[in-house]
Design a protein around this motif. Sequence first.
Motif, PDB file in Angstrom:
ATOM      1  N   PRO A 199      54.801 133.307  -6.449  1.00  0.00           N
ATOM      2  CA  PRO A 199      53.878 132.810  -5.414  1.00  0.00           C
ATOM      3  C   PRO A 199      52.707 133.741  -5.139  1.00  0.00           C
ATOM      4  O   PRO A 199      51.562 133.309  -5.024  1.00  0.00           O
ATOM      5  CB  PRO A 199      54.786 132.653  -4.181  1.00  0.00           C
ATOM      6  N   ASP A 200      52.990 135.046  -5.055  1.00  0.00           N
ATOM      7  CA  ASP A 200      51.905 135.996  -4.787  1.00  0.00           C
ATOM      8  C   ASP A 200      50.955 136.096  -5.979  1.00  0.00           C
ATOM      9  O   ASP A 200      49.735 136.197  -5.805  1.00  0.00           O
ATOM     10  CB  ASP A 200      52.482 137.378  -4.469  1.00  0.00           C
ATOM     11  N   VAL A 201      51.510 136.073  -7.196  1.00  0.00           N
ATOM     12  CA  VAL A 201      50.675 136.111  -8.403  1.00  0.00           C
ATOM     13  C   VAL A 201      49.765 134.887  -8.453  1.00  0.00           C
ATOM     14  O   VAL A 201      48.564 134.997  -8.733  1.00  0.00           O
ATOM     15  CB  VAL A 201      51.557 136.179  -9.666  1.00  0.00           C
ATOM     16  N   LEU A 202      50.338 133.711  -8.183  1.00  0.00           N
ATOM     17  CA  LEU A 202      49.545 132.482  -8.195  1.00  0.00           C
ATOM     18  C   LEU A 202      48.478 132.502  -7.102  1.00  0.00           C
ATOM     19  O   LEU A 202      47.348 132.045  -7.316  1.00  0.00           O
ATOM     20  CB  LEU A 202      50.466 131.272  -8.004  1.00  0.00           C
ATOM     21  N   ARG A 203      48.820 133.045  -5.936  1.00  0.00           N
ATOM     22  CA  ARG A 203      47.843 133.115  -4.835  1.00  0.00           C
ATOM     23  C   ARG A 203      46.666 134.006  -5.214  1.00  0.00           C
ATOM     24  O   ARG A 203      45.499 133.638  -5.017  1.00  0.00           O
ATOM     25  CB  ARG A 203      48.530 133.652  -3.575  1.00  0.00           C
ATOM     26  N   ARG A 204      46.967 135.176  -5.782  1.00  0.00           N
ATOM     27  CA  ARG A 204      45.894 136.110  -6.158  1.00  0.00           C
ATOM     28  C   ARG A 204      45.004 135.512  -7.244  1.00  0.00           C
ATOM     29  O   ARG A 204      43.771 135.620  -7.194  1.00  0.00           O
ATOM     30  CB  ARG A 204      46.497 137.435  -6.623  1.00  0.00           C
ATOM     31  N   ALA A 205      45.628 134.868  -8.228  1.00  0.00           N
ATOM     32  CA  ALA A 205      44.847 134.249  -9.302  1.00  0.00           C
ATOM     33  C   ALA A 205      43.999 133.106  -8.764  1.00  0.00           C
ATOM     34  O   ALA A 205      42.846 132.923  -9.182  1.00  0.00           O
ATOM     35  CB  ALA A 205      45.784 133.746 -10.407  1.00  0.00           C
ATOM     36  N   ALA A 206      44.559 132.325  -7.823  1.00  0.00           N
ATOM     37  CA  ALA A 206      43.821 131.205  -7.236  1.00  0.00           C
ATOM     38  C   ALA A 206      42.611 131.696  -6.445  1.00  0.00           C
ATOM     39  O   ALA A 206      41.511 131.123  -6.534  1.00  0.00           O
ATOM     40  CB  ALA A 206      44.740 130.387  -6.340  1.00  0.00           C
ATOM     41  N   MET A 207      42.789 132.775  -5.678  1.00  0.00           N
ATOM     42  CA  MET A 207      41.677 133.311  -4.890  1.00  0.00           C
ATOM     43  C   MET A 207      40.562 133.824  -5.799  1.00  0.00           C
ATOM     44  O   MET A 207      39.372 133.548  -5.574  1.00  0.00           O
ATOM     45  CB  MET A 207      42.181 134.445  -3.988  1.00  0.00           C
ATOM     46  N   THR A 208      40.929 134.559  -6.834  1.00  0.00           N
ATOM     47  CA  THR A 208      39.923 135.096  -7.757  1.00  0.00           C
ATOM     48  C   THR A 208      39.201 133.973  -8.490  1.00  0.00           C
ATOM     49  O   THR A 208      37.971 133.979  -8.622  1.00  0.00           O
ATOM     50  CB  THR A 208      40.589 136.033  -8.781  1.00  0.00           C
ATOM     51  N   GLY A 257      46.090 137.475 -16.635  1.00  0.00           N
ATOM     52  CA  GLY A 257      45.848 138.876 -16.289  1.00  0.00           C
ATOM     53  C   GLY A 257      46.672 139.321 -15.090  1.00  0.00           C
ATOM     54  O   GLY A 257      47.237 140.425 -15.083  1.00  0.00           O
ATOM     55  N   GLU A 258      46.770 138.465 -14.074  1.00  0.00           N
ATOM     56  CA  GLU A 258      47.560 138.804 -12.887  1.00  0.00           C
ATOM     57  C   GLU A 258      49.044 138.946 -13.235  1.00  0.00           C
ATOM     58  O   GLU A 258      49.724 139.857 -12.748  1.00  0.00           O
ATOM     59  CB  GLU A 258      47.386 137.719 -11.816  1.00  0.00           C
ATOM     60  N   MET A 259      49.551 138.042 -14.071  1.00  0.00           N
ATOM     61  CA  MET A 259      50.967 138.104 -14.441  1.00  0.00           C
ATOM     62  C   MET A 259      51.268 139.372 -15.226  1.00  0.00           C
ATOM     63  O   MET A 259      52.301 140.021 -15.030  1.00  0.00           O
ATOM     64  CB  MET A 259      51.351 136.865 -15.256  1.00  0.00           C
ATOM     65  N   MET A 260      50.365 139.742 -16.124  1.00  0.00           N
ATOM     66  CA  MET A 260      50.603 140.951 -16.919  1.00  0.00           C
ATOM     67  C   MET A 260      50.502 142.204 -16.063  1.00  0.00           C
ATOM     68  O   MET A 260      51.238 143.177 -16.287  1.00  0.00           O
ATOM     69  CB  MET A 260      49.622 141.003 -18.086  1.00  0.00           C
ATOM     70  N   ASN A 261      49.600 142.180 -15.105  1.00  0.00           N
ATOM     71  CA  ASN A 261      49.481 143.324 -14.208  1.00  0.00           C
ATOM     72  C   ASN A 261      50.729 143.472 -13.348  1.00  0.00           C
ATOM     73  O   ASN A 261      51.279 144.572 -13.210  1.00  0.00           O
ATOM     74  CB  ASN A 261      48.237 143.165 -13.332  1.00  0.00           C
ATOM     75  N   ARG A 262      51.210 142.358 -12.784  1.00  0.00           N
ATOM     76  CA  ARG A 262      52.420 142.397 -11.955  1.00  0.00           C
ATOM     77  C   ARG A 262      53.647 142.719 -12.803  1.00  0.00           C
ATOM     78  O   ARG A 262      54.588 143.368 -12.321  1.00  0.00           O
ATOM     79  CB  ARG A 262      52.603 141.053 -11.241  1.00  0.00           C
ATOM     80  N   GLY A 263      53.645 142.285 -14.042  1.00  0.00           N
ATOM     81  CA  GLY A 263      54.797 142.521 -14.915  1.00  0.00           C
ATOM     82  C   GLY A 263      54.846 143.900 -15.541  1.00  0.00           C
ATOM     83  O   GLY A 263      55.688 144.164 -16.402  1.00  0.00           O
TER      84      GLY A 263
END
Length: 494
Positions: A331-340, A66-72
Amino acid sequence: MLVWFLPLFLILLLVGLPVFFALLFAPGFLLWLNGQERDIALLYRNVYQGMNSFPLMAIPFFMLAGEMMNRGGITLRLVEFSQALMGHLRGGLAHVNILSSILFAGLSGSAVADTSALGSMLIPAMEKNGYSRKFAAAVTAASSVIGPIIPPSGIMIIYAYVMGESVAALFLAGIVPGILIGAGLMLVVRLMADKYDLPKAERIVKADRTIGPVENLIARVLARINMAGVLYIIWALIGFAVTLPAINGWVLFVVFLLLSEGIFFRARKSMSEEARTVYKRAVVPLQTPIIILGGILGGVFTPTEAGAIAVAYAAVISLMLLKSMTIRDLPDVLRRAAMTSAVVLLLVGAAMAFKTVVSLSHTPETLAAFMLGLSDNPLTLLFLINLLLFIVGMFLDAGPAIIILGPILGPIFTDLGVDSIHFAIIMSVNLTVGLATPPMGLVLFVASSVSGERVETISKAILPFLAVEIAVIFLITYVPAISMTIPRLTGFAN
């Protein structure tokens, strides 16, 4: 003594202690008072054991997808697709908001992600077009609860993990209820459109959108395959009602492909080039739920593997096909997904530990005896349990509530003849709606953060939408066919 863990837990929530700490402190404190120090060690060891599960790995995978699709930029494409379809209706952007939530649900399965991603785009757009900010935030919060109902769904993965149910069956059972909630919300918008003079809108089609030749070819092929698949499903459903001639499946599919070409040929004449571009730009992202559900139902991969496939697909289309995201964004996408994911999994671990004390206190047996003492009529008990779940949902997040209450309530109703999949959907939908219910609905706070409107103001504006969602909950409760038809037709339920 241990039966006081639940009142203490609620008191800790009311004074503002985070749910994770309240879930651990309340039972831990009572075990200490009761002289059960050995059980305290068991309690906190279960925090890790509750998270150490292969099926639960699906949750961070779907969060990351979901984070990758949102950022993309995938979310923007879905919004533009919704605008082209429904922007011309009275109260059009409110309809667009709801339809976007339905489509986004097939990508992330998270109400919070839905509110954050769609709200940041649609709330300012709605305000600019004449909607009040509180109304825009209320529509966003109310429609975001569709996210965990339509597959993939994080809370249904949690329920299946706790109760030993089939993830595929729960995913299938959530499709119609999710669409029904979306349709109900659109009906409310339509009824409010004239009464509150909601802004009129014209069909919104972005004229400056382009599509690359490779994506254009892929979208054209996929659109025809999807249409052929829809025609094939309709044919199969007709076959349940009447006797149809026996035709080889591949021959039938080829025939439907030819029919699909004819349908798109006629449609091409009735729409502008700009509209066709917007529609084609949405085709590739909309394959995500098809891949996930098709792979799980076809036995190609497990739900956890489906999450990994969703991440791989999101990476391919965002980094390689659309080139809307770069390696530097990862890195930012992975960080946001990791936090959630960390928040969700910590709550799951704490709730599994909390469940240990629930079993030690014999609360399930006590509650079962109490409920059966009130009535032995399943319909009456289902009404009462919906009231209980609705109240619980006001204060507790859906994931922990399912882990705590599922093992208590599930066996009671299955013993009374309620199908376990049906009860899972009742519980999941009810607690998911609780995410948008004051005073502690999580998506209300997210919508407040995104819109800048106070939670109290959004809570008042959301009441008509909550009324419809509650009506849908009772409809699902007393008409099992709404949630059970698809799982039964596909052989995933009896």
